[in-house]
Design an enzyme around this catalytic site. Structure first.
Site, PDB file in Angstrom:
ATOM      1  N   CYS A  22       6.756 -11.079  -5.743  1.00  0.00           N
ATOM      2  CA  CYS A  22       6.606 -11.876  -6.851  1.00  0.00           C
ATOM      3  C   CYS A  22       7.763 -12.790  -6.730  1.00  0.00           C
ATOM      4  CB  CYS A  22       6.788 -11.125  -8.060  1.00  0.00           C
ATOM      5  SG  CYS A  22       5.314  -9.939  -8.063  1.00  0.00           S
ATOM      6  N   ARG A  63       3.552 -13.569 -10.563  1.00  0.00           N
ATOM      7  CA  ARG A  63       2.972 -12.311  -9.907  1.00  0.00           C
ATOM      8  C   ARG A  63       1.984 -12.844  -8.809  1.00  0.00           C
ATOM      9  NH1 ARG A  63      -0.873  -7.766 -11.590  1.00  0.00           N
ATOM     10  NH2 ARG A  63      -0.432  -6.174 -10.339  1.00  0.00           N
ATOM     11  N   LEU A  64       2.270 -12.160  -7.365  1.00  0.00           N
ATOM     12  CA  LEU A  64       1.608 -11.734  -6.484  1.00  0.00           C
ATOM     13  C   LEU A  64       0.787 -10.497  -6.517  1.00  0.00           C
ATOM     14  CD1 LEU A  64       0.413 -13.297  -3.992  1.00  0.00           C
ATOM     15  CD2 LEU A  64       1.957 -12.064  -2.710  1.00  0.00           C
ATOM     16  N   ILE A  80      -0.670  -7.215  -5.845  1.00  0.00           N
ATOM     17  CA  ILE A  80      -0.866  -6.337  -4.612  1.00  0.00           C
ATOM     18  C   ILE A  80      -1.265  -4.977  -4.849  1.00  0.00           C
ATOM     19  CG2 ILE A  80       0.379  -5.465  -2.535  1.00  0.00           C
ATOM     20  CD1 ILE A  80      -0.117  -8.424  -2.573  1.00  0.00           C
ATOM     21  N   GLY A 108       8.784  -7.023  -5.361  1.00  0.00           N
ATOM     22  CA  GLY A 108       9.094  -6.140  -4.136  1.00  0.00           C
ATOM     23  C   GLY A 108       7.923  -5.165  -4.255  1.00  0.00           C
TER      24      GLY A 108
END
Length: 619
Positions: A2, A46-47, A49, A72
């Site tokens: 992120c 945000r990515l 995961i 992370g």
């Protein structure tokens, strides 16, 4: 993976520009939180995961007295969550982010010692009225900050800090000098005046007035050599750790793949990841090469590994027009100049990976941990010669079988031994790491006026470990300075395309173990990566294990320079703005550009620096 951003003691209400600068790091969502008095702001891109629905940020504890913005992944979050639940903590999500919050509640600032992973985060504790900021041990994830007029601003990327308008866009002259010497910066500075980086393995605590109350190194590489154990004991433990490091990095709620170069490190990661892949589908692997000749193409080895592991193998072959079209974009995403042109193919392979998965494992770190660079053998050889001449302990006879590895490095040997032979270890390694030889005439005399200061910064790191071994001192410097520069590239080329990059070999448990191993075992007889190769000899194909033509992703710029790339370089370096900048010796630079048949390090360094000025300072 992120993007994080935040401020303390800044009463501005609009940080939209800063958040927009981080959109590429987190295309899946945006979150913001402010304290009631607006003195603390936390932003997040945000990515998604792990726990895509529950892991939205900024995230709080149950009573909303603690808030976090985090970049992370904590790979041991499953085990930590169970332990914390047994201690009475209640979880509302299945995310690794919430584990950090409850670990902080339980252990305070010492929570960082419980995490296996990569992280950069900021926690606002409203009860204590303190901000706790931390970065992972090896510096896999970035954390930049600035303190200007009692404002504390932090972010994953410098461009977000600059977008606030509070921090002036101005270069730092000493850092430019360092970049030209090391192709990175050895301390906590950046190329931007008033912007610093939180160093790997450090944390900070600030109060609500943006005063730093504590700035602490919580982890370091400790060379506490264990002479009581055998080589076989170390091999067994290292093997177990390698397996576990890869296994826990396969935890993901989205599609996952791996980079595959055909070298020892990525081949090991792919082989182990394929072994533990439980998705029911072949692991997707991504390889890059150039069509300009065998010296630019490692796909032969990558295909051998892919076939053995039965991966879904994909390739990309970038060309010179891709280079011209991508370089300005890369300069924007990088924030600071890159160490070498390898950033370009790495970016192109990341694009290929991002088109197919959201997470990619890679082999970064193997050379710095296990002693894979030829310069270690060069330095070790000199020490052996010195020992033999002065009748001290010497392994000269034992390293002779490994000296043929130096054939293609004869020019380096000529330069290295041209002066200063048998001087102190710090002076000798500085000579190996100094990239400014032959380029100083291309810059104004002011740029290189503080050579002693640069060497002093080098000495602080090189002599900063608890080891008296020359090999370990070299490894320590590279883990502290060279590796973070490579991880900078790893982070930016992946985040530029919305891809999470995971690096199993940089599990701190592996680093801690290898630091305990006697140099005579891990670098036995002067053989680079000896112990690592013994560990993986039954994991990767024999053709890859025994290959002698390690490449390191070379780019055929020498050939491209004679065509369109040459015109592109001249357009960047010889325009009006570059000539007026006062950094370059234009007469010498122009002569170099027009007369150099091969695209060398000198031109790359100047090109990277000028693109940085144009992209980040001139605007």
């Amino acid at each position: 993976m992120c993007g994080i951003f935040g401020t303390v003691n800044n009463r501005a209400n609009n940080f939209n520009s800063a958040m927009e600068k981080l959109e590429h790091r987190g295309p899946d969502g945006r979150g913001e939180w402010s304290s009631d008095d607006n003195r603390v702001y936390l932003g997040h891109r945000r990515l998604s995961i792990i726990d895509p629905e529950g892991g939205k940020q900024p995230l709080s504890n149950e009573d909303e007295t603690i808030w976090i913005t985090f970049n992370g992944c904590i790979y041991n979050y499953v085990e930590l969550a169970q332990s914390l639940k047994e201690r009475g903590h209640r979880f509302k999500t299945n995310s690794d982010i919430e584990v950090i919050i409850h670990a902080y509640e339980e252990y305070g600032e010492q929570c960082v010692n419980y995490f296996i992973g990569m992280f950069a985060f900021a926690i606002w504790d409203s009860k204590k009225q303190k901000l706790f900021c931390a970065r992972d041990r090896l510096g896999i994830k970035p954390f930049y900050y600035s303190i200007v007029e009692d404002n504390f601003i932090f972010a994953s990327e410098i461009k977000a800090i600059l977008a606030t308008g509070i921090v002036e866009r101005k270069e730092d002259a000493e850092s430019i000098h360092q970049y030209l010497v090391f192709q990175t910066i050895a301390n906590d500075k950046t190329l931007f005046k008033n912007v610093k980086k939180l160093l790997p393995g450090h944390y900070m605590v600030l109060d609500k007035e943006a005063n730093i109350l504590e700035h602490k190194k919580y982890w370091d590489v400790e060379f506490n050599i264990d002479y009581s154990r055998s080589e076989e004991d170390f091999l067994e433990e290292l093997n177990d750790l390698l397996h576990d490091a890869v296994k826990i990095r396969l935890r993901s709620d989205v599609p996952l793949g791996a980079h595959l170069s055909g070298g020892l490190d990525s081949s090991t990661v792919v082989s182990l990841a394929s072994q533990y892949n439980r998705t029911g589908q072949p692991l997707k692997t991504f390889t890059g090469a150039f069509s300009e000749g065998e010296q630019f193409d490692e796909t032969k080895y990558a295909r051998i590994v892919a076939e053995k592991c039965q991966t879904n193998y994909m390739e990309v072959y970038p060309n010179e027009m891709d280079f011209i079209e991508s370089l300005s974009k890369i300069a924007y995403f990088m924030d600071e100049p890159s160490a070498g042109p390898g950033v370009f193919p790495q970016y192109m392979v990341s694009k290929l990976a991002a088109d197919n998965v959201k997470v990619a494992l890679g082999g970064q770190g193997g050379d710095e941990i296990f002693g894979g660079y030829t310069r270690y053998l060069v330095g070790y050889l000199e020490e052996c010669l010195k020992g033999a001449i002065y009748e001290k302990n010497s392994d000269l006879a034992s390293i002779i079988p490994n000296l043929p590895a130096l054939k293609q490095y004869v020019p380096m040997l000529k330069y290295f031994w041209a002066e200063g032979l048998f001087e102190s270890e710090d002076k000798r390694y500085f000579r190996l790491m100094d990239r400014s030889g032959g380029i100083q005439n291309l810059y104004s005399t002011d740029v290189f006026k503080n050579n002693q200061t640069i060497f002093s910064e080098f000495q602080k790191v090189f002599n900063g470990s608890n080891s008296d071994s020359f090999l370990n001192k070299m490894l320590y410097f590279d883990l502290k300075v060279h590796l973070p520069a490579l991880l900078h590239v790893e982070d930016r080329t992946s985040m530029a395309v919305g891809l999470e990059s995971r690096v199993p070999l940089l599990d701190h448990r592996i680093v801690d173990l290898v630091a305990k191993i006697p140099p005579s075992i891990k670098f036995k007889n002067g053989e680079p990566k000896y112990l690592f190769k013994q560990t993986i000899k039954n994991i990767i194909p024999e053709e890859v294990l025994n290959r002698k033509d390690k490449m390191g992703f070379p780019v055929p710029l020498q050939k491209w320079y004679r065509n369109n790339v040459g015109d592109y370089v001249k357009e960047i370096l010889l325009d009006k703005k570059a000539k007026e900048r006062g950094i370059f010796n234009i007469k010498e630079l122009e002569m170099k550009i027009n007369n150099e048949n091969d695209f060398g390090r000198a031109i790359w360094g100047a090109l990277s620096l000028e693109l940085w000025f144009k992209t980040h300072i001139d605007q």
